[in-house]
Scaffold this active site. Structure first.
Site, mmCIF file in Angstrom:
data_model
loop_
_atom_site.group_PDB
_atom_site.id
_atom_site.type_symbol
_atom_site.label_atom_id
_atom_site.label_comp_id
_atom_site.label_asym_id
_atom_site.label_seq_id
_atom_site.Cartn_x
_atom_site.Cartn_y
_atom_site.Cartn_z
ATOM 1 N N GLY A 4 -1.520 29.170 1.698
ATOM 2 C CA GLY A 4 -1.864 28.613 0.390
ATOM 3 C C GLY A 4 -1.461 29.618 -0.724
ATOM 4 O O GLY A 4 -0.965 30.646 -0.320
ATOM 5 N N CYS A 6 -3.599 26.234 -6.526
ATOM 6 C CA CYS A 6 -2.735 25.855 -5.196
ATOM 7 C C CYS A 6 -1.261 25.544 -5.433
ATOM 8 O O CYS A 6 -0.605 24.891 -4.833
ATOM 9 C CB CYS A 6 -3.430 24.674 -4.616
ATOM 10 S SG CYS A 6 -5.117 25.166 -4.240
#
Length: 217
Positions: A75, A176
């Site tokens: 991520g 993110c």
């Protein structure tokens, strides 16, 4: 095949130092791999900080007002801080199917099921990892993050769930890597829910989560 032991369940009070948590996770993962320790679910809370995953783009760190750590998980950037429940899930996938995608899908489902018990309709979003719901203005918003690492088939890291954090702290990053959607929390949705209620919901839905991870023969 006989059922596997239930993972150890630990809830740490107060704020847990992030570097110490990383070191503890690494040590536990090695012990699990060596069959010297059992699996573990570790629930905790961190002081304000940002973490960078293996795909993090430095341009998405907009304002490093808090310490920034390389997390080693998958991520991009995420925020951890007071008012957010973090769950570090350490399972041995050699005993639970050796399927990382199935594990991530089940992990998302666990948080979604727990939120349902708390009165929040959450969901997955196609192409966007994490836990999503509608905020008070009807916009799709992120209420939880997923970030995992698998080392020698032992899982590290896990999820974070926004209970009542300061949502302005998320503005220091592009959470993110997704700029077009806001972040929300249980408190922002009008749910007067504390960690004890969140932890109880997670505990109630834990068996269903583990059942989705097929034990290997």
């Amino acid at each position: 095949m006989p059922s596997l032991p239930v993972p150890q369940w630990i809830v740490s009070p107060g704020l847990t130092d992030y570097a110490a948590a990383l070191a503890d996770m690494e040590s536990r993962a090695a012990a699990i791999h060596a069959d010297e320790a059992g699996e573990r679910i570790w629930l905790l809370e961190h002081p304000p900080l940002y973490t960078a995953g293996t795909s993090a783009d430095p341009a998405e760190l907009l304002d490093p007002r808090f310490p920034v750590y390389d997390a080693g998980r998958g991520g991009r950037y995420t925020y951890h801080g007071p008012g957010q429940r973090v769950g570090y899930v350490q399972l041995d996938l050699t005993r639970r199917g050796r399927d990382v995608r199935a594990y991530v899908h089940a992990l998302e489902g666990w948080v979604i099921d727990a939120l349902a018990l708390l009165g929040v309709k959450a969901r997955r979003a196609e192409g966007r990892i994490g836990i999503w719901t509608d905020d008070v203005r009807g916009r799709e918003a992120k209420i939880g993050a997923i970030g995992v690492r698998v080392k020698r088939w032992v899982t590290l890291h896990g999820f974070s769930l926004n209970v009542a954090p300061d949502l302005t702290h998320f503005t220091g990053i592009v959470p993110c890597g997704i700029a077009e959607y806001p972040v929300t929390s249980l408190a922002a949705l009008g749910k007067a829910t504390g960690f004890s209620e969140v932890d109880a919901a997670l505990a109630r839905t834990l068996p269903a989560f583990l059942d989705k991870l097929r034990p290997s023969d």
